[in-house]
Design an enzyme around this catalytic site. Structure first.
Site, PDB file in Angstrom:
ATOM      1  N   MET A  47       0.836  -1.195   0.000  1.00  0.00           N
ATOM      2  CA  MET A  47       0.000   0.000   0.000  1.00  0.00           C
ATOM      3  C   MET A  47       0.870   1.243   0.000  1.00  0.00           C
ATOM      4  O   MET A  47       2.017   1.208   0.456  1.00  0.00           O
ATOM      5  CB  MET A  47      -0.880   0.024   1.260  1.00  0.00           C
ATOM      6  CG  MET A  47      -1.601  -1.267   1.567  1.00  0.00           C
ATOM      7  SD  MET A  47      -2.951  -1.583   0.434  1.00  0.00           S
ATOM      8  CE  MET A  47      -4.170  -0.450   1.080  1.00  0.00           C
ATOM      9  N   GLY A 112      -4.264   3.636  -1.113  1.00  0.00           N
ATOM     10  CA  GLY A 112      -5.544   3.503  -0.427  1.00  0.00           C
ATOM     11  C   GLY A 112      -6.402   2.373  -0.933  1.00  0.00           C
ATOM     12  O   GLY A 112      -7.603   2.392  -0.762  1.00  0.00           O
ATOM     13  N   CYS A 113      -5.825   1.377  -1.602  1.00  0.00           N
ATOM     14  CA  CYS A 113      -6.615   0.258  -2.111  1.00  0.00           C
ATOM     15  C   CYS A 113      -7.393  -0.373  -0.975  1.00  0.00           C
ATOM     16  O   CYS A 113      -6.850  -0.690   0.060  1.00  0.00           O
ATOM     17  CB  CYS A 113      -5.691  -0.774  -2.760  1.00  0.00           C
ATOM     18  SG  CYS A 113      -6.510  -2.319  -3.156  1.00  0.00           S
ATOM     19  N   GLY A 114      -8.697  -0.590  -1.190  1.00  0.00           N
ATOM     20  CA  GLY A 114      -9.505  -1.153  -0.130  1.00  0.00           C
ATOM     21  C   GLY A 114      -9.959  -2.563  -0.396  1.00  0.00           C
ATOM     22  O   GLY A 114     -10.762  -3.095   0.347  1.00  0.00           O
TER      23      GLY A 114
END
Length: 278
Positions: A47, A112-114
């Site tokens: 991340m 910020g990959c969720g």
């Protein structure tokens, strides 16, 4: 360890300047670096995040992504700074490590990959566990929760470039707040802070407050934290609204000084009703 804020030189132009010329200046900006997560030496995700509250980040990410069922599954967390970034080495206890390694995945995510660790469309869309009933909040309490964030957003006050996620309770006010360049990261850090502080199971009595828009993964992570009410300053996506409806979460958004809008499960906010929700 690298600092979360860096001051850099810049040229400044202001419309109200008497000379209307460029002047030399400086600007505080947030640091952003690659954060690699490994669990018992197995790579899981990379991340881009703010290098602050990293132990909270490691714990919260493990919890909200469903890698571990509880804080008790984590043995230790190591923060290792390397030339290319920072590695968060999470060591799981034997039973949990065996379960994790059995479903090991390896991927890299953008800022910020969720949806890290997701391998299929069905898995990405699966609703989280239903949230608890929780308590009923008054509109004034919701407004107080939102307004409580600003005074504690230390990184954003200096940089004007980071998101915040906070947890507010009527009896205690703002219990915790975490900031990051990524909105998902801020929420993960909040989850980790709450768990490490012994508040991991107390989400039903408070409100998660977000300074960002609400996309599907923000709903999924909030539900994993156990908070039945989420309030955000920006609007939700349509998919986030459908997910909140599916898992029983009360979603309020577009929170401003003059009010807010409730999109799902209004019964937890006094005075709101189903007929008020589009």
């Amino acid at each position: 360890m690298m600092k979360p804020i860096v001051r850099v030189p810049c040229s400044v132009w202001r419309a109200d300047s008497a000379s209307a010329t460029m002047t030399a200046g400086t600007r505080a900006i947030p640091e952003e670096t690659a954060i690699a997560f490994t669990f018992n030496t197995a790579s899981y995700a990379v991340m881009m995040a703010t290098p602050q509250d990293l132990e909270d980040f490691a714990v919260g990410f493990a919890l909200t992504e469903g890698i571990v069922p509880s804080l008790e599954a984590i043995d230790t967390v190591e923060v290792v700074e390397e030339e290319a970034g920072i590695e968060l080495r999470v060591w799981l206890k034997a039973k949990d490590a065996a379960e994790f390694l059995g479903r090991r995945r390896k991927l890299a995510g953008p800022t910020g990959c969720g949806l890290c660790g997701v391998e299929s469309l069905i898995e990405a869309m699966r609703p989280p566990p239903a949230v608890s009933q929780g308590r009923v909040f008054t509109p004034d309490e919701i407004m107080t929760a939102v307004s409580s964030l600003a005074a504690h957003q230390e990184l954003n006050r200096e940089t004007r470039a980071v998101h915040a996620a906070g947890f507010w309770e009527p009896a205690r006010g703002l219990v915790a707040i975490r900031e990051d360049v990524g909105r998902h990261n801020a929420l993960d850090k909040l989850a980790g802070a709450r768990a490490r502080d012994g508040g991991g199971g107390g989400g039903a009595h408070g409100v998660i407050v977000l300074t960002s828009r609400v996309a599907i993964e923000m709903v999924q992570k909030s539900a994993m934290i156990g908070a039945p009410v989420v309030v955000a300053v920006s609007a939700p996506t349509a998919l986030a609204v459908r997910m909140a409806e599916a898992c029983g979460l009360t979603l309020a958004a577009v929170a401003r000084k003059d009010g807010f809008e409730v999109f799902t499960h209004p019964h937890r906010i006094a005075g709101a009703s189903k007929s008020d929700v589009a």
